[in-house]
Scaffold this active site. Structure first.
Site, PDB file in Angstrom:
ATOM      1  CG  ASN A   1      27.137  60.407  93.267  1.00  0.00           C
ATOM      2  OD1 ASN A   1      28.046  60.801  92.524  1.00  0.00           O
ATOM      3  ND2 ASN A   1      26.658  61.142  94.252  1.00  0.00           N
ATOM      4  CD1 TRP A   2      30.862  55.094  90.766  1.00  0.00           C
ATOM      5  CD2 TRP A   2      32.383  55.413  89.152  1.00  0.00           C
ATOM      6  NE1 TRP A   2      30.952  53.929  90.034  1.00  0.00           N
ATOM      7  CE2 TRP A   2      31.872  54.093  89.031  1.00  0.00           C
ATOM      8  CE3 TRP A   2      33.346  55.825  88.235  1.00  0.00           C
ATOM      9  CZ2 TRP A   2      32.310  53.205  88.046  1.00  0.00           C
ATOM     10  CZ3 TRP A   2      33.789  54.948  87.250  1.00  0.00           C
ATOM     11  CH2 TRP A   2      33.275  53.649  87.160  1.00  0.00           C
ATOM     12  CE  LYS A   3      28.737  60.558  97.187  1.00  0.00           C
ATOM     13  NZ  LYS A   3      28.473  60.717  98.606  1.00  0.00           N
TER      14      LYS A   3
ATOM     15  CG  HIS B 151      24.959  64.907  95.662  1.00  0.00           C
ATOM     16  ND1 HIS B 151      25.748  65.116  96.774  1.00  0.00           N
ATOM     17  CD2 HIS B 151      24.619  63.598  95.680  1.00  0.00           C
ATOM     18  CE1 HIS B 151      25.884  63.974  97.427  1.00  0.00           C
ATOM     19  NE2 HIS B 151      25.207  63.041  96.779  1.00  0.00           N
TER      20      HIS B 151
ATOM     21  CD  GLU C  98      21.589  61.217  97.844  1.00  0.00           C
ATOM     22  OE1 GLU C  98      22.032  60.077  97.654  1.00  0.00           O
ATOM     23  OE2 GLU C  98      22.283  62.232  97.752  1.00  0.00           O
TER      24      GLU C  98
ATOM     25  CB  SER D  39      24.475  54.611 104.563  1.00  0.00           C
ATOM     26  OG  SER D  39      25.253  55.678 105.043  1.00  0.00           O
TER      27      SER D  39
ATOM     28  N   GLY E  75      26.387  55.771  96.710  1.00  0.00           N
ATOM     29  CA  GLY E  75      27.692  56.421  96.672  1.00  0.00           C
ATOM     30  C   GLY E  75      28.809  55.423  96.950  1.00  0.00           C
ATOM     31  N   GLY E  76      29.278  55.403  98.190  1.00  0.00           N
ATOM     32  CA  GLY E  76      30.424  54.574  98.579  1.00  0.00           C
ATOM     33  C   GLY E  76      30.350  53.132  98.070  1.00  0.00           C
TER      34      GLY E  76
HETATM   35  P1  PGA Z   1      26.551  57.064 100.134  1.00  0.00           P
HETATM   36  O1  PGA Z   1      26.348  58.331  99.194  1.00  0.00           O
HETATM   37  O2  PGA Z   1      25.855  55.905  99.482  1.00  0.00           O
HETATM   38  O3  PGA Z   1      28.031  56.864 100.229  1.00  0.00           O
HETATM   39  O4  PGA Z   1      25.927  57.407 101.446  1.00  0.00           O
HETATM   40  C1  PGA Z   1      25.123  58.603  98.605  1.00  0.00           C
HETATM   41  C2  PGA Z   1      25.182  59.933  97.895  1.00  0.00           C
HETATM   42  O5  PGA Z   1      25.776  60.876  98.439  1.00  0.00           O
HETATM   43  O6  PGA Z   1      24.661  60.074  96.786  1.00  0.00           O
END
Ligand code: PGA
Length: 257
Positions: free
Chosen positions: A12-14, A97, A168, A217, A238-239
């Site tokens: 998920n690149w946001k 999300h 999540e 995370s 995500g990150g």
């Molecule tokens: P994160 O994000 O891996 O940076 O915690 C996960 C998400 O929000 O889908």
């Protein structure tokens, strides 16, 4: 869980990266890094503006969207419809999300409409659920059950074959102040809880076919524990998905689980 089915790993690149050139480069690196992998189900969900270009770069890695509007076309300023996503080659859609709920006031009712639309349209659909604050008593908060039931209201059993649920917990998302990953143990408890709710709605057999994945995370250091001890069936990343080496490592570890 479907026997022997690969773990689902979703990037998920946001709202990253800043430019199309960076997005294409990142996608190419991931695609190349995973080209030899046999057992994998990997998705990149970039910002909308990069979807068309990434469709040309990706083949092993599937294209995902971070959201979808429930109508096909029409007067809905600023929205991207499931129909347009379909035409771009998108196969997976993330719905509900927490960042959309927090920053864009997305409601349970909107999530329900979106989920119904994408499931009906035949997308692999990833529904996000999770509580805001860490619970202190090892119980999965009842809000997770409410989110599931509201999102799935009126969704028929024949449509949930393409559903996955991402647990999540919001407090575990890397960009939240003071965040830290959940424990594999708690993620496992959440998956059992989620599957119980799904079994109540659709029966045990159908519920067992629905993948429950973990997000919050995730990185190359903890993915193994979430998949192995936590028995999660995949991860929403995500990150760590913005660093190609890190993401490729995550997928490679997952492919061995
Ligand atoms: P994160 O994000 O891996 O940076 O915690 C996960 C998400 O929000 O889908």
């Amino acid at each position: 869980m479907k026997k022997n089915s690969p773990k689902l790993i979703v990037a998920n690149w946001k709202s990253n990266p800043a430019t199309l050139a960076e997005a294409v480069l990142l996608a190419k690196k991931v695609e190349q890094g995973l080209s030899k992998l046999k057992k994998s189900e990997v998705v990149i969900a970039p910002p909308y503006s990069f979807l068309a270009s990434l469709a040309e770069v990706l083949s092993k890695v599937k294209l995902g969207a971070q959201n979808a509007f429930w109508q096909d076309v029409g007067p809905y300023t600023g929205e991207i419809s499931w129909h347009q996503l379909k035409n771009l080659g998108v196969k997976y859609v993330i719905i509900g999300h927490s960042e959309r709920k927090i920053y864009l006031a997305e409601t349970d009712e909107m999530i329900n409409k979106k989920l119904k639309a994408v499931l009906k349209a035949g997308f692999e659909s990833i529904l996000c659920v999770g509580e805001r604050a860490r619970s202190t008593d090892n119980q999965i908060p009842v809000v997770v059950e409410e989110q599931l039931k509201k999102a799935l209201a009126g969704v028929r059993k024949n449509l949930v074959q393409k559903l996955s649920v991402a647990y999540e917990p919001i407090w575990a998302i890397s960009t939240m102040p003071g965040s830290r990953p959940d424990t594999p143990d708690n993620a496992f408890r959440a998956s059992v809880f989620i599957r119980k709710v799904l079994a109540g709605l659709y029966g045990r057999k159908a519920a067992e076919e629905i993948k429950v994945i973990y997000g919050g995370s995730v990185n190359s250091k903890n993915i193994f524990a979430f998949l192995q001890e936590g028995k999660m069936e995949g991860a929403l990343v995500g990150g760590a998905s913005l660093d190609p080496e890190e993401f490729i490592t995550i997928v490679k570890i997952a492919s061995r689980c």
